[in-house]
Design an enzyme around this catalytic site. Structure first.
Site, PDB file in Angstrom:
ATOM      1  N   HIS A   1      -7.998  -5.306  -0.852  1.00 24.74           N
ATOM      2  CA  HIS A   1      -6.711  -4.614  -0.767  1.00 24.74           C
ATOM      3  C   HIS A   1      -5.614  -5.554  -0.259  1.00 24.74           C
ATOM      4  O   HIS A   1      -4.492  -5.561  -0.773  1.00 24.74           O
ATOM      5  CB  HIS A   1      -6.867  -3.409   0.165  1.00 24.74           C
ATOM      6  CG  HIS A   1      -5.732  -2.431   0.111  1.00 24.74           C
ATOM      7  ND1 HIS A   1      -5.159  -1.993  -1.073  1.00 24.74           N
ATOM      8  CD2 HIS A   1      -5.056  -1.789   1.119  1.00 24.74           C
ATOM      9  CE1 HIS A   1      -4.192  -1.130  -0.801  1.00 24.74           C
ATOM     10  NE2 HIS A   1      -4.106  -0.997   0.513  1.00 24.74           N
TER      11      HIS A   1
ATOM     12  N   SER B   1       0.827  -1.202   0.000  1.00 22.48           N
ATOM     13  CA  SER B   1       0.000   0.000   0.000  1.00 22.48           C
ATOM     14  C   SER B   1       0.870   1.265   0.000  1.00 22.48           C
ATOM     15  O   SER B   1       1.628   1.500  -0.953  1.00 22.48           O
ATOM     16  CB  SER B   1      -0.963  -0.025   1.181  1.00 22.48           C
ATOM     17  OG  SER B   1      -1.923   0.988   1.064  1.00 22.48           O
TER      18      SER B   1
ATOM     19  N   ASP C   1      -0.358  -3.993  -4.114  1.00 24.94           N
ATOM     20  CA  ASP C   1      -1.498  -3.086  -4.225  1.00 24.94           C
ATOM     21  C   ASP C   1      -1.139  -1.690  -3.720  1.00 24.94           C
ATOM     22  O   ASP C   1      -1.640  -1.230  -2.676  1.00 24.94           O
ATOM     23  CB  ASP C   1      -2.715  -3.616  -3.474  1.00 24.94           C
ATOM     24  CG  ASP C   1      -4.013  -3.093  -4.084  1.00 24.94           C
ATOM     25  OD1 ASP C   1      -4.079  -2.961  -5.319  1.00 24.94           O
ATOM     26  OD2 ASP C   1      -4.968  -2.811  -3.335  1.00 24.94           O
TER      27      ASP C   1
END
Length: 609
Positions: A205, A111, A135
């Site tokens: 996610h 992330s 991601d």
């Protein structure tokens, strides 16, 4: 926090002034987490550390910036990413001073951590060995210039997994190779509504992390397929990977850098790769190509469900329903099927066709040929299923229409193929001419079909006669002594009226026709009499089969089978077929020796002599 194979579970705290037990001669992998609104440590950290150390002896450094990442205000955490990158640069500078190499540094960023890894890479002009973005965060980074986010130039090789592009993840490409599981949108097994609780927000996610973890296990290798779009991948347009056959398709996760050298040859050296996953760990999907040729007269559109079963009874299925497939007569449709299990020895394949309509009419898909081939194991034998035999009257009629249409377009080819198949069957005494006779009636009509069958039967039987005469006499006598001896005695008894005796045997086959063809040379039957006895004697049998095929192929329903017209036709066929038999039987009572008494007397006389 430093982990090595010597301290797998208990980390050693290190910093830019104290490197601790870090061995600068080995590869060093940094794990950088992302936004932590609750401040809890990531649940996947321990599995990722253990997995990395299981595949390679390295230094694993977990970058704990939880104090900066823990806030309910996401933009506060994102604003601190460059500060974290600066601290990491100080640490790596100390490593380099101790003799480490930039090429041996690998950063895995999750992330916001993906962008932190990119910022570190920029400070070293892209000389880091590798960056993996799991991601990468999308909010506040989508649309930003390369200097403010992760970029393919930030390391010698950058690979990215996008699993939540419609919410928390970054939408566009960020690496040399960008993987899009299930198109990068909703992941299977994740909640679809807000009633799924917290998992609804973070499951998609986090799926990128668990997919990467699966690559560290030996029981799961996820193959991806470079493609322009997810739709093209689902439609099977990208399974060759766009590379020579000697190269394998890219593999997701830890071993994705195997494609590094190939990507360097591309201009620009970037690509997108798509794949599907299962709902649960280890997420592997096994790809097969299904080639289907149909013979429906009308175009059919719908979805396909394919079910496989192995010899042990295990089953797996694939639904190909992302968009309706179009099936046209004689056109091959190639579909990409995805199965959760890889069955080594498939024993049965079932296929279900659905138009997707609840209230509309139901249709059958008439399969001419279906072929199943594994993409992961191309060396395996392909599974093929050819034309199904008709299971009802409607299928028989439709099949005959298809074959007649094909004959109109390829008349000489169909004629040659039919004759070749018929002669082959007859030459080698293969039983079962009834199906070919019925097919002749459906294809060529009643009279041309009858003429063709009679000629082919005679010519084929004569070829069998010649083959047996040259090569098969000893074999026939050796394997069928009980049948040859009585038949030979009958032939000798009826030598004066041999032709009528042969006609009788064809009309009333107490001995199978194939055996008569094989034994005729042993019985010293002249070839001319043999030929014409077959030609004339099998006319009734051929006539019945050909006429049946002609009638059945024109019926529109089962009710038509019991109409007066059809009944009279079938009755006439039966009467015509009985006429030659009646005449031969009447003649046989006067001139042929067929009764059991004469047989017994003949045998006794042979015994005395």
């Amino acid at each position: 926090m430093l982990y090595t194979r010597r301290n797998l579970t208990c980390a050693q705290t290190i910093n830019s002034t104290v490197l601790g037990n870090l061995n600068v001669t080995k590869k060093t992998t940094f794990i950088v987490h992302g936004f932590r609104p609750t401040g809890s440590p990531p649940v996947w950290i321990g599995d990722l550390v253990e997995g990395l150390l299981s595949v390679e002896d390295m230094n694993v450094v977990v970058v704990d910036w939880n104090r900066g990442a823990t806030t309910v205000m996401y933009h506060h955490a994102s604003s601190r990413t460059k500060d974290v990158a600066n601290i990491l640069k100080e640490f790596i500078d100390q490593m380099l001073a101790e003799g480490a190499s930039l090429e041996d540094i690998y950063m895995i960023g999750v992330s916001l951590g993906a962008h932190i890894s990119g910022f570190v890479g920029k400070m070293y002009d892209g000389q880091l060995g590798r960056i993996t973005g799991l991601d990468p965060a999308g909010p506040l980074f989508n649309g930003k210039p390369p200097e403010d986010r992760l970029d393919p130039t930030d390391a010698q090789f950058v690979d990215v997994i996008h699993s939540d592009t419609d919410a928390l993840g970054y939408k566009e490409s960020l690496g040399n190779i960008d993987f899009y599981p299930n198109g990068g949108l909703d992941q299977p097994g994740c909640p679809k509504t807000i009633f799924g609780g917290l998992q609804y927000f973070k499951c998609d996610h986090q799926r990128s992390i668990y997919l990467y973890l699966s690559s560290l296990r030996e029981n799961c290798t996820i193959t991806a397929y470079p493609c322009d779009s997810y739709r093209d991948y689902r439609n099977g347009k990208c399974v060759s990977c766009g590379i020579p056959q000697k190269e394998s398709c890219p593999i997701l996760g830890y071993y994705a850098d195997h494609w590094k050298d190939y990507l360097k040859e591309k201009s620009p050296p970037v690509t997108k790769a798509f794949f599907d996953t299962a709902e649960e760990k280890p997420f592997c999907i096994y790809h097969y190509f299904v080639d289907i040729i149909t013979w429906n007269k009308n175009v059919r559109r719908g979805s396909i469900t394919i079910k496989l079963r192995d010899k042990a009874g295990s089953t797996t299925e694939s639904k190909i329903d992302h968009e309706p497939a179009t099936f046209q007569k004689y056109h091959q449709v190639s579909l990409l099927a995805r199965f959760n299990q890889d069955l080594d020895k498939v024993a049965a394949i079932s296929l279900m066709f659905s138009t997707g309509s609840v209230v509309g009419p139901k249709y059958k898909l008439r399969i001419l040929r279906m072929k199943l081939r594994s993409l992961a194991n191309p060396e395996r034998p392909q599974l093929c299923r050819s034309l199904w035999f008709p299971s009802d009257l409607a299928e028989l009629r439709e099949l005959s229409e298809v074959l007649r249409d094909y004959r109109k377009e390829h008349q000489a080819y169909v004629f040659l193929l039919f004759c070749s198949a018929y002669l082959y069957k007859q030459c080698f005494a293969i039983p079962g001419s009834s199906f070919l006779n019925v097919l002749a009636g459906a294809l060529f009509g009643p009279w041309l079909g009858l003429l063709l069958c009679c000629v082919l039967t005679s010519v084929g039987a004569t070829c069998c006669y010649l083959l047996s005469s040259m090569f098969g006499k000893q074999l026939v006598v050796s394997y069928f002594p009980d049948k040859v001896a009585p038949l030979q005695r009958k032939v000798e008894e009826n030598r004066n009226s041999l032709f009528f005796f042969l006609l009788f045997l064809r009309l009333f086959p107490m001995t199978p026709n194939w055996f008569l063809n094989l034994s005729a040379p042993i019985l010293n039957i002249p070839m001319a009499q043999f030929f014409f006895s077959v030609l004339i004697g099998l006319i009734p049998y051929n006539f019945i089969c050909v006429q049946t095929g002609s009638i059945l192929s024109t019926l529109t329903s089962l009710d038509a089978l019991f109409s007066w017209g059809t009944v009279f036709k079938l009755l006439a066929i039966a009467l015509v077929a009985l006429v030659p038999g009646t005449l031969i039987k009447k003649f046989s009572q006067k001139d042929l020796h067929l009764n059991g008494t004469s047989n017994a007397n003949h045998l006794n006389s042979r015994k005395h002599t």
